[in-house]
Design an enzyme around this catalytic site. Structure first.
Site, PDB file in Angstrom:
ATOM      1  N   ARG A 123      -8.877  -0.341   4.233  1.00  0.00           N
ATOM      2  CA  ARG A 123      -8.003   0.662   3.614  1.00  0.00           C
ATOM      3  C   ARG A 123      -6.678   0.036   3.205  1.00  0.00           C
ATOM      4  O   ARG A 123      -6.022   0.509   2.277  1.00  0.00           O
ATOM      5  CB  ARG A 123      -7.721   1.818   4.584  1.00  0.00           C
ATOM      6  CG  ARG A 123      -8.930   2.681   4.876  1.00  0.00           C
ATOM      7  CD  ARG A 123      -8.582   3.853   5.735  1.00  0.00           C
ATOM      8  NE  ARG A 123      -7.462   4.579   5.169  1.00  0.00           N
ATOM      9  CZ  ARG A 123      -6.834   5.558   5.806  1.00  0.00           C
ATOM     10  NH1 ARG A 123      -7.205   5.903   7.019  1.00  0.00           N
ATOM     11  NH2 ARG A 123      -5.830   6.191   5.243  1.00  0.00           N
TER      12      ARG A 123
ATOM     13  N   ARG B 120      -0.142  14.848  13.137  1.00  0.00           N
ATOM     14  CA  ARG B 120       0.300  14.553  11.760  1.00  0.00           C
ATOM     15  C   ARG B 120       0.378  15.820  10.903  1.00  0.00           C
ATOM     16  O   ARG B 120      -0.314  15.972   9.916  1.00  0.00           O
ATOM     17  CB  ARG B 120      -0.615  13.509  11.134  1.00  0.00           C
ATOM     18  CG  ARG B 120      -0.622  12.224  11.949  1.00  0.00           C
ATOM     19  CD  ARG B 120      -1.297  11.098  11.254  1.00  0.00           C
ATOM     20  NE  ARG B 120      -0.423  10.564  10.191  1.00  0.00           N
ATOM     21  CZ  ARG B 120      -0.862   9.634   9.352  1.00  0.00           C
ATOM     22  NH1 ARG B 120      -2.086   9.204   9.413  1.00  0.00           N
ATOM     23  NH2 ARG B 120      -0.063   9.172   8.423  1.00  0.00           N
TER      24      ARG B 120
ATOM     25  N   CYS C  71      -5.913   8.273   9.089  1.00  0.00           N
ATOM     26  CA  CYS C  71      -5.961   7.681  10.431  1.00  0.00           C
ATOM     27  C   CYS C  71      -5.651   8.764  11.476  1.00  0.00           C
ATOM     28  O   CYS C  71      -4.779   9.578  11.301  1.00  0.00           O
ATOM     29  CB  CYS C  71      -4.899   6.594  10.565  1.00  0.00           C
ATOM     30  SG  CYS C  71      -5.385   5.102   9.734  1.00  0.00           S
TER      31      CYS C  71
ATOM     32  N   LYS D 137       0.853  -1.210   0.000  1.00  0.00           N
ATOM     33  CA  LYS D 137       0.000   0.000   0.000  1.00  0.00           C
ATOM     34  C   LYS D 137       0.875   1.241   0.000  1.00  0.00           C
ATOM     35  O   LYS D 137       0.641   2.186  -0.764  1.00  0.00           O
ATOM     36  CB  LYS D 137      -0.879  -0.002   1.252  1.00  0.00           C
ATOM     37  CG  LYS D 137      -1.567   1.330   1.532  1.00  0.00           C
ATOM     38  CD  LYS D 137      -2.434   1.309   2.757  1.00  0.00           C
ATOM     39  CE  LYS D 137      -1.727   1.675   4.005  1.00  0.00           C
ATOM     40  NZ  LYS D 137      -1.470   3.112   4.195  1.00  0.00           N
ATOM     41  N   ASN D 138       1.922   1.242   0.840  1.00  0.00           N
ATOM     42  CA  ASN D 138       2.715   2.468   1.003  1.00  0.00           C
ATOM     43  C   ASN D 138       3.740   2.671  -0.102  1.00  0.00           C
ATOM     44  O   ASN D 138       4.489   3.640  -0.083  1.00  0.00           O
ATOM     45  CB  ASN D 138       3.362   2.493   2.398  1.00  0.00           C
ATOM     46  CG  ASN D 138       2.291   2.632   3.471  1.00  0.00           C
ATOM     47  OD1 ASN D 138       1.137   2.942   3.174  1.00  0.00           O
ATOM     48  ND2 ASN D 138       2.645   2.362   4.705  1.00  0.00           N
TER      49      ASN D 138
HETATM   50  C1  EPZ Z   1       3.956   6.986   6.277  1.00  0.00           C
HETATM   51  O1  EPZ Z   1       3.141   7.980   6.884  1.00  0.00           O
HETATM   52  C2  EPZ Z   1       3.067   5.762   6.130  1.00  0.00           C
HETATM   53  N1  EPZ Z   1       1.943   6.067   5.268  1.00  0.00           N
HETATM   54  C3  EPZ Z   1       2.564   5.339   7.508  1.00  0.00           C
HETATM   55  O2  EPZ Z   1       1.780   4.161   7.338  1.00  0.00           O
HETATM   56  C4  EPZ Z   1       3.766   5.015   8.390  1.00  0.00           C
HETATM   57  O3  EPZ Z   1       3.310   4.697   9.684  1.00  0.00           O
HETATM   58  C5  EPZ Z   1       4.700   6.232   8.453  1.00  0.00           C
HETATM   59  O4  EPZ Z   1       5.073   6.637   7.106  1.00  0.00           O
HETATM   60  C6  EPZ Z   1       5.972   5.941   9.235  1.00  0.00           C
HETATM   61  O5  EPZ Z   1       6.636   4.861   8.644  1.00  0.00           O
HETATM   62  C7  EPZ Z   1       2.130   5.996   3.915  1.00  0.00           C
HETATM   63  O6  EPZ Z   1       3.213   5.722   3.430  1.00  0.00           O
HETATM   64  C8  EPZ Z   1       0.918   6.227   3.060  1.00  0.00           C
HETATM   65  P1  EPZ Z   1       5.964  10.348   8.444  1.00  0.00           P
HETATM   66  P2  EPZ Z   1       3.665   9.519   6.959  1.00  0.00           P
HETATM   67  O7  EPZ Z   1       5.879  11.564   7.610  1.00  0.00           O
HETATM   68  O8  EPZ Z   1       4.352   9.850   5.699  1.00  0.00           O
HETATM   69  C9  EPZ Z   1       5.684  13.692  11.838  1.00  0.00           C
HETATM   70  C10 EPZ Z   1      -0.090   2.805   7.616  1.00  0.00           C
HETATM   71  O9  EPZ Z   1      -0.652   2.298   8.602  1.00  0.00           O
HETATM   72  N2  EPZ Z   1       5.708  14.671  10.738  1.00  0.00           N
HETATM   73  O10 EPZ Z   1       7.191   9.491   8.384  1.00  0.00           O
HETATM   74  O11 EPZ Z   1       2.533  10.339   7.408  1.00  0.00           O
HETATM   75  C11 EPZ Z   1       4.379  12.888  11.842  1.00  0.00           C
HETATM   76  O12 EPZ Z   1       3.378  13.601  12.546  1.00  0.00           O
HETATM   77  C12 EPZ Z   1       0.383   4.241   7.666  1.00  0.00           C
HETATM   78  O13 EPZ Z   1       0.137   2.204   6.528  1.00  0.00           O
HETATM   79  C13 EPZ Z   1       5.791  16.025  11.061  1.00  0.00           C
HETATM   80  O14 EPZ Z   1       5.837  16.413  12.228  1.00  0.00           O
HETATM   81  O15 EPZ Z   1       4.722   9.381   8.147  1.00  0.00           O
HETATM   82  C14 EPZ Z   1       4.771  11.623  12.545  1.00  0.00           C
HETATM   83  O16 EPZ Z   1       4.711  11.829  13.945  1.00  0.00           O
HETATM   84  C15 EPZ Z   1       0.109   4.881   9.008  1.00  0.00           C
HETATM   85  N3  EPZ Z   1       5.801  16.935  10.053  1.00  0.00           N
HETATM   86  C16 EPZ Z   1       6.236  11.431  12.115  1.00  0.00           C
HETATM   87  O17 EPZ Z   1       6.690  12.695  11.621  1.00  0.00           O
HETATM   88  C17 EPZ Z   1       5.755  16.556   8.732  1.00  0.00           C
HETATM   89  O18 EPZ Z   1       5.787  17.446   7.852  1.00  0.00           O
HETATM   90  C18 EPZ Z   1       6.419  10.386  11.024  1.00  0.00           C
HETATM   91  O19 EPZ Z   1       5.614  10.779   9.955  1.00  0.00           O
HETATM   92  C19 EPZ Z   1       5.663  15.171   8.429  1.00  0.00           C
HETATM   93  C20 EPZ Z   1       5.651  14.244   9.443  1.00  0.00           C
END
Ligand code: EPZ
Length: 418
Positions: A399, A121, A116, A22-23
């Site tokens: 999803r 986020r 989610c 998915k990701n």
């Molecule tokens: C991706 O989400 C994945 N989703 C998530 O999978 C996964 O849990 C996550 O990466 C971590 O591996 C997809 O790929 C579609 P991040 P993403 O940006 O990109 C903070 C699932 O269940 N952050 O690495 O949203 C954020 O709030 C989903 O398949 C900021 O603060 O993850 C989080 O606490 C859930 N500012 C942390 O970083 C930003 O601009 C990691 O987020 C961006 C992120």
């Protein structure tokens, strides 16, 4: 509103072919916007997040056809740059369309992402990186209006945290930018490598994906391609936790084992037998599970946050106290309260969750999914618990898990979806 009904403690004995990731497919679908030709994608999972991404592409004027696990996108006639609010709310990862739409049209209008409820986020890292590449934006009534005076240009971008989504947005914005973009402290997940490999198959010039520094040399245009996405390591690992708590034997076909190192070693430490073959992994369990050592979620190649919930479900059936520390999201323990309705003993202290595991405590109950992986963890717990479990909120699970009830019941579980 769908729900799953599970009668627990049926031993596995079967095979599951693991779905495409998915990701991976979500950022790759965003990337099809950058190709002026036709893109054929194979091995696409049949999950609702992919349907949402297809609807976004159609809103932008792309022609999209789906034939089972193959999706064909023709974005020659793309003419839009606005993602409707309801589609943004359906899926948080819609934000990664921002870089691609901006690179193709010079404009983008999106609303703050939904998806989610895993804490705040924010998308500050996405926006500040794109501003470094020449984007200007203003926020108004929950929408973000973006534009570039000319085309985007290369930049040296350091991420304060290796954000997966921000890394992907910068990759998508950089492939057609003027000049070279360097991302330092970027995410190293296999899905980042998959996106880079896809873009390079269209003629992009990306090196370093999978490492902490990625180089993107901007090119003038991208061409047609055919591409197959990698298997979903999180779905594969979720099925392994299901076997661990139910007992029996399951062969998982189509697995890239190096993507699962942090997971496989923990599954073995818990007492399950794992046999790696050329085409996959065979897992066997007698349900005598040992507790986990301390589990800290970390950016790849550390233990993935997406596996925290399924492993917490598994730890409820292990003998002894397991401890989890959720370092990635600031509110990813909602499933713990539902697991407690099934008899689990879990104490949440901020980022830390303490699980007093005991298989005898776990019995079927009616529980509610609140997010994708938390929902999957409730199915895992239902498979291991005595009696019947009803998991409501099945739309969260749909999803990311293709036909989970069909694949699990074909392999020996007693689970139906209504
Ligand atoms: C991706 O989400 C994945 N989703 C998530 O999978 C996964 O849990 C996550 O990466 C971590 O591996 C997809 O790929 C579609 P991040 P993403 O940006 O990109 C903070 C699932 O269940 N952050 O690495 O949203 C954020 O709030 C989903 O398949 C900021 O603060 O993850 C989080 O606490 C859930 N500012 C942390 O970083 C930003 O601009 C990691 O987020 C961006 C992120």
């Amino acid at each position: 509103m769908s729900e799953y009904i599970i009668n627990g403690r049926k031993k596995f004995d079967g095979i599951i072919k693991v779905q495409g990731a998915k990701n991976s497919i979500l950022p790759i679908l965003a990337g099809t916007v950058l190709c002026q030709g036709k893109v054929i994608l194979h091995y696409c999972p049949q999950i609702s997040d992919v349907e949402t991404a297809i609807n976004i592409l159609r809103c932008l004027g792309c022609r999209v056809q789906r034939d089972n696990h193959t999706i064909t996108v023709d974005s020659k006639h793309m003419n839009g740059y606005t993602i409707p609010d309801e589609l943004m709310r359906e899926m948080r990862s819609s934000v990664m369309f921002l870089g691609a739409i901006l690179a193709r049209t010079g404009y983008a209008e999106i609303s703050l992402p939904g998806g989610c409820e895993l804490g705040a986020r924010p998308i500050d890292m996405h926006l500040s990186a794109l501003v470094q590449m020449g984007m200007t934006f203003e926020e108004n009534h929950g929408k973000i209006y973006c534009q570039t005076a000319n085309s985007l240009h290369g930049a040296n971008i350091h991420l304060s945290f290796p954000s997966v989504g921000a890394t992907e947005n910068i990759l998508l914005a950089g492939v057609l930018a003027k000049g070279t973009t360097i991302i330092t402290n970027c995410a190293r997940e296999p899905e980042i490598v998959d996106l880079a490999d896809f873009l390079n198959s269209c003629g992009a010039k990306i090196t370093g994906a999978g490492e902490s520094v990625i180089y993107i040399e901007g090119v003038d245009r991208l061409h047609d391609t055919q591409y197959s996405v990698i298997p979903d390591r999180i779905v594969c690992a979720t099925y392994m936790t299901a076997v661990a708590v139910s007992g029996g034997k399951l062969f998982l076909e189509n697995v890239i084992k190096p993507h699962m190192n942090s997971i496989l070693s923990l599954i073995e430490q818990s007492g399950c037998q794992i046999e790696e073959t050329k085409s996959g992994i065979c897992i066997q369990s007698d349900c005598q599970l040992q507790k986990f050592p301390l589990i800290r979620t970390m950016p790849y190649p550390g233990f993935p946050t997406d596996m925290q919930a399924p492993f917490m479900a598994m730890s409820c059936f292990a003998q002894g106290t397991s401890v989890f520390v959720e370092n990635i999201f600031d509110s990813r323990y909602r499933h713990a309260y539902e697991l407690c309705r099934m008899g689990a003993k879990i104490d949440i202290q901020g980022k830390v969750a303490i699980v007093e595991g005991n298989r005898k405590n776990m019995s079927g109950s009616t529980v509610e999914a609140k997010d994708l992986r938390g929902g999957a963890s409730l199915i895992v717990a239902g498979l291991g618990a005595e009696g019947t479990t009803v998991v409501k909120g099945g739309e969260y699970i749909e999803r990311g898990y293709e036909k989970i009830e069909e694949y699990l019941s074909n392999a020996g579980a007693d689970i139906v979806k209504i």
